[in-house]
Motif scaffolding. Structure first.
Motif, PDB file in Angstrom:
ATOM      1  N   ILE A   1       0.529  -1.494   0.640  1.00 47.27           N
ATOM      2  CA  ILE A   1       0.320  -0.253  -0.252  1.00 47.27           C
ATOM      3  C   ILE A   1       0.455   1.162   0.113  1.00 47.27           C
ATOM      4  CG2 ILE A   1      -1.904  -0.708   1.313  1.00 47.27           C
ATOM      5  CD1 ILE A   1      -1.057   0.560   3.374  1.00 47.27           C
ATOM      6  N   LYS A   2       0.313   2.033  -0.164  1.00 49.36           N
ATOM      7  CA  LYS A   2       0.682   3.511  -0.461  1.00 49.36           C
ATOM      8  C   LYS A   2       0.398   4.458   1.104  1.00 49.36           C
ATOM      9  CE  LYS A   2       2.664   7.398  -3.043  1.00 49.36           C
ATOM     10  NZ  LYS A   2       2.276   8.271  -4.024  1.00 49.36           N
ATOM     11  N   TYR A   3       0.993   4.755   1.743  1.00 46.20           N
ATOM     12  CA  TYR A   3       1.032   5.188   3.228  1.00 46.20           C
ATOM     13  C   TYR A   3       0.469   6.707   2.569  1.00 46.20           C
ATOM     14  CZ  TYR A   3       2.456   1.045   6.066  1.00 46.20           C
ATOM     15  OH  TYR A   3       3.251   0.253   6.503  1.00 46.20           O
ATOM     16  N   SER A   4      -0.404   7.091   3.679  1.00 47.82           N
ATOM     17  CA  SER A   4      -0.580   8.411   3.916  1.00 47.82           C
ATOM     18  C   SER A   4       1.006   9.449   3.931  1.00 47.82           C
ATOM     19  CB  SER A   4      -1.400   9.270   4.928  1.00 47.82           C
ATOM     20  OG  SER A   4      -0.849   9.271   5.946  1.00 47.82           O
ATOM     21  N   CYS A   5       1.717   9.228   4.415  1.00 49.97           N
ATOM     22  CA  CYS A   5       2.560   9.804   4.516  1.00 49.97           C
ATOM     23  C   CYS A   5       3.543   9.371   2.542  1.00 49.97           C
ATOM     24  CB  CYS A   5       4.116   9.601   5.534  1.00 49.97           C
ATOM     25  SG  CYS A   5       4.675   7.823   5.391  1.00 49.97           S
ATOM     26  N   GLY A   6       2.758   9.314   1.996  1.00 54.99           N
ATOM     27  CA  GLY A   6       4.260   8.963   0.508  1.00 54.99           C
ATOM     28  C   GLY A   6       4.433   7.659   0.305  1.00 54.99           C
ATOM     29  N   HIS A   7       5.138   7.103   1.291  1.00 60.63           N
ATOM     30  CA  HIS A   7       6.002   5.790   1.571  1.00 60.63           C
ATOM     31  C   HIS A   7       4.772   4.257   1.276  1.00 60.63           C
ATOM     32  CE1 HIS A   7       8.276   8.825   3.957  1.00 60.63           C
ATOM     33  NE2 HIS A   7       9.424   8.657   3.567  1.00 60.63           N
ATOM     34  N   GLU A   8       6.005   3.768   0.560  1.00 65.08           N
ATOM     35  CA  GLU A   8       5.093   2.619   0.636  1.00 65.08           C
ATOM     36  C   GLU A   8       5.824   1.555   1.204  1.00 65.08           C
ATOM     37  OE1 GLU A   8       5.481   1.788  -4.244  1.00 65.08           O
ATOM     38  OE2 GLU A   8       4.301   2.830  -4.613  1.00 65.08           O
ATOM     39  N   GLY A   9       4.845   0.510   1.634  1.00 59.36           N
ATOM     40  CA  GLY A   9       5.042  -0.217   2.926  1.00 59.36           C
ATOM     41  C   GLY A   9       3.972  -1.899   2.655  1.00 59.36           C
ATOM     42  N   THR A  10       4.058  -2.871   2.979  1.00 54.77           N
ATOM     43  CA  THR A  10       3.320  -4.176   3.466  1.00 54.77           C
ATOM     44  C   THR A  10       2.446  -4.162   4.733  1.00 54.77           C
ATOM     45  OG1 THR A  10       5.024  -5.161   1.782  1.00 54.77           O
ATOM     46  CG2 THR A  10       3.349  -6.659   2.840  1.00 54.77           C
ATOM     47  N   ILE A  11       1.396  -4.448   4.218  1.00 54.09           N
ATOM     48  CA  ILE A  11       0.696  -4.481   5.617  1.00 54.09           C
ATOM     49  C   ILE A  11      -0.222  -5.865   5.370  1.00 54.09           C
ATOM     50  CG2 ILE A  11       0.257  -1.838   6.026  1.00 54.09           C
ATOM     51  CD1 ILE A  11      -2.953  -2.760   5.196  1.00 54.09           C
ATOM     52  N   GLU A  12      -0.819  -6.524   6.782  1.00 51.72           N
ATOM     53  CA  GLU A  12      -1.400  -7.472   6.748  1.00 51.72           C
ATOM     54  C   GLU A  12      -2.600  -6.781   6.742  1.00 51.72           C
ATOM     55  OE1 GLU A  12      -1.215 -12.183   7.594  1.00 51.72           O
ATOM     56  OE2 GLU A  12       0.545 -10.591   8.370  1.00 51.72           O
ATOM     57  N   VAL A  13      -4.301  -7.823   6.202  1.00 49.34           N
ATOM     58  CA  VAL A  13      -5.609  -7.611   6.518  1.00 49.34           C
ATOM     59  C   VAL A  13      -5.737  -8.705   7.105  1.00 49.34           C
ATOM     60  CG1 VAL A  13      -5.085  -5.554   5.796  1.00 49.34           C
ATOM     61  CG2 VAL A  13      -5.674  -7.145   4.096  1.00 49.34           C
ATOM     62  N   PHE A  14      -6.937  -8.544   7.775  1.00 43.69           N
ATOM     63  CA  PHE A  14      -7.636  -9.659   8.163  1.00 43.69           C
ATOM     64  C   PHE A  14      -8.856  -9.691   7.667  1.00 43.69           C
ATOM     65  CE2 PHE A  14      -4.120 -10.689  10.560  1.00 43.69           C
ATOM     66  CZ  PHE A  14      -3.618 -12.074   9.661  1.00 43.69           C
ATOM     67  N   GLY A  15      -9.657 -10.282   7.700  1.00 40.94           N
ATOM     68  CA  GLY A  15     -11.571 -10.540   8.021  1.00 40.94           C
ATOM     69  C   GLY A  15     -12.587 -10.450   6.638  1.00 40.94           C
TER      70      GLY A  15
ATOM     71  N   ILE B   1      -7.439  -1.390   4.411  1.00 43.18           N
ATOM     72  CA  ILE B   1      -6.457  -0.212   3.324  1.00 43.18           C
ATOM     73  C   ILE B   1      -6.353   0.942   3.299  1.00 43.18           C
ATOM     74  CG2 ILE B   1      -6.294  -0.304   0.753  1.00 43.18           C
ATOM     75  CD1 ILE B   1      -6.710  -3.765   1.313  1.00 43.18           C
ATOM     76  N   LYS B   2      -7.851   1.502   3.389  1.00 38.87           N
ATOM     77  CA  LYS B   2      -8.167   3.326   3.458  1.00 38.87           C
ATOM     78  C   LYS B   2      -7.790   4.215   4.410  1.00 38.87           C
ATOM     79  CE  LYS B   2     -12.477   6.018   2.681  1.00 38.87           C
ATOM     80  NZ  LYS B   2     -13.799   6.409   2.509  1.00 38.87           N
ATOM     81  N   TRP B   3      -7.699   3.312   5.630  1.00 45.44           N
ATOM     82  CA  TRP B   3      -7.485   4.221   5.801  1.00 45.44           C
ATOM     83  C   TRP B   3      -6.102   4.256   6.112  1.00 45.44           C
ATOM     84  CZ3 TRP B   3      -3.673   3.852  10.615  1.00 45.44           C
ATOM     85  CH2 TRP B   3      -4.154   4.454  11.681  1.00 45.44           C
ATOM     86  N   PHE B   4      -5.144   3.001   6.119  1.00 41.97           N
ATOM     87  CA  PHE B   4      -3.503   3.469   6.044  1.00 41.97           C
ATOM     88  C   PHE B   4      -3.963   4.223   5.050  1.00 41.97           C
ATOM     89  CE2 PHE B   4      -3.131  -0.151   8.933  1.00 41.97           C
ATOM     90  CZ  PHE B   4      -2.489  -0.193   8.972  1.00 41.97           C
ATOM     91  N   SER B   5      -3.847   4.233   3.967  1.00 42.98           N
ATOM     92  CA  SER B   5      -3.696   5.444   2.788  1.00 42.98           C
ATOM     93  C   SER B   5      -3.900   6.884   3.255  1.00 42.98           C
ATOM     94  CB  SER B   5      -4.407   5.174   1.315  1.00 42.98           C
ATOM     95  OG  SER B   5      -6.078   5.136   1.719  1.00 42.98           O
TER      96      SER B   5
END
Length: 144
Positions: free
Chosen positions: A5-19, A28-32
């Motif tokens: 994903i692309k974080y709100s700070c502009g950096h990219e990274g990997t997150i783990e999502v469940f559910g 995902i929307k919150w992180f972006s």
């Protein structure tokens, strides 16, 4: 599921999502929109802790880099918690002790050993030690 994903700070990274799909999309929307990458989050917290230390005229802590980082967080949380308790202390112990305590804590908060703050990280330990030292100092001034 791991996602890039692309974080709100502009950096990219990997997150783990469940559910469920809608929960994953919400995260995902919150992180972006609001989430910071781990490096930016860490830098923001360090800035907050430094600003807090300057505001309260606290010395720089001594110790290893990891100890200092952890102790700054602990120190900020404990001081904020104790400052919230002062009104209850005033009501319980009276104005004379509460006024004395206001001056006493300024010196007490100036402990510059990161390991001391880590050793006193438990709220009950910190509060007991601080109030115990304050009572001894308060009684000693009356004896003079």
């Amino acid at each position: 599921m791991k996602l890039n994903i692309k974080y709100s700070c502009g950096h990219e990274g990997t997150i783990e999502v469940f559910g469920k799909a809608e929960e994953r999309e919400r995260k995902i929307k919150w992180f972006s929109e609001y989430g910071l990458c781990p490096d930016c989050y860490k830098a923001e917290k360090q800035t907050e802790e430094k600003s807090f230390a300057e505001k309260h005229e606290l010395p720089e802590l001594k110790g290893s880099e990891k100890q200092i980082s952890w102790a700054n967080k602990i120190r900020k949380e404990l001081i904020e918690a104790f400052e919230k308790e002062k009104l209850a202390i005033r009501q319980g112990a009276g104005d004379d002790f509460a006024d004395f305590l206001n001056g006493f804590v300024k010196d007490y908060y100036r402990k510059d050993s990161a390991s001391w703050w880590i050793d006193h990280r438990e709220w009950r330990t910190f509060k007991k030690d601080l109030l115990g030292a304050a009572v001894v100092a308060f009684k000693a001034q009356d004896a003079i």
